[in-house]
Design a protein around this motif. Structure first.
Motif: not given
Length: 120
Positions: A13-40
Motif C-alpha cells: 500500500n505504500q508503493f501503491k500510494a506513491v504510484y497513484q499520487k506521486g510525481e514522475r520523472c524518467s531517464g534512460k535507465y530509471l524512472v523516479l516516482l516521488l511523493l512529498r507528504e507535507v504536513s507541518p
C-alpha cells in the motif's frame, strides 16, 4: 549493507500510494516516482523503494546486482532528502548493461530535476 529499516518502503500500500499520487520523472535507465507528504509536524524519515521486474533480466543475480548498486547510491544521498519524502525507483530494461557510474549520474540528474537535490 542495505538502507536502514526506517528508510525503506516495505508494504504494497505504500508503493501503491506513491504510484497513484506521486510525481514522475524518467531517464534512460530509471524512472523516479516521488511523493512529498507535507504536513507541518511531519518528522517521518524519507523512505525509498526499488522496483525491478523480470523484463530487466530473467536472472536474479543481475537484478540483485542492480538493486545493490542503486541502494548504495541512495544510502549516500539519503541525508540530503527532506523529511516525509517517499521515493520509488523503477529500473528500465536498458539498465542491464548499465554501470555504477551511469546509475549515479542518472539518479542525481533525476533528483535535481524533481527538486529533491539542488546540485553542486
Amino acid at each position: 549493507m542495505g538502507l536502514p529499516k526506517a528508510n525503506r518502503l516495505r508494504h504494497r500500500n505504500q508503493f501503491k500510494a506513491v504510484y497513484q499520487k506521486g510525481e514522475r520523472c524518467s531517464g534512460k535507465y530509471l524512472v523516479l516516482l516521488l511523493l512529498r507528504e507535507v504536513s507541518p509536524n511531519d518528522v517521518s524519515p524519507p523512505q525509498v523503494g526499488i522496483s525491478i521486474s523480470l523484463k530487466v533480466s530473467k536472472k536474479a543475480v543481475v537484478r540483485n546486482r542492480i538493486k545493490r548498486q542503486i541502494r548504495a547510491i541512495l544510502q549516500g544521498l539519503l541525508p540530503q532528502f527532506p523529511q516525509g519524502l517517499k521515493l520509488v525507483v523503477i529500473v528500465k530494461p536498458q539498465a542491464q548493461v548499465c554501470q555504477y557510474e551511469d546509475f549515479l549520474r542518472e539518479l542525481r540528474e533525476l533528483l535535481i530535476k524533481l527538486e529533491v537535490l539542488y546540485g553542486y
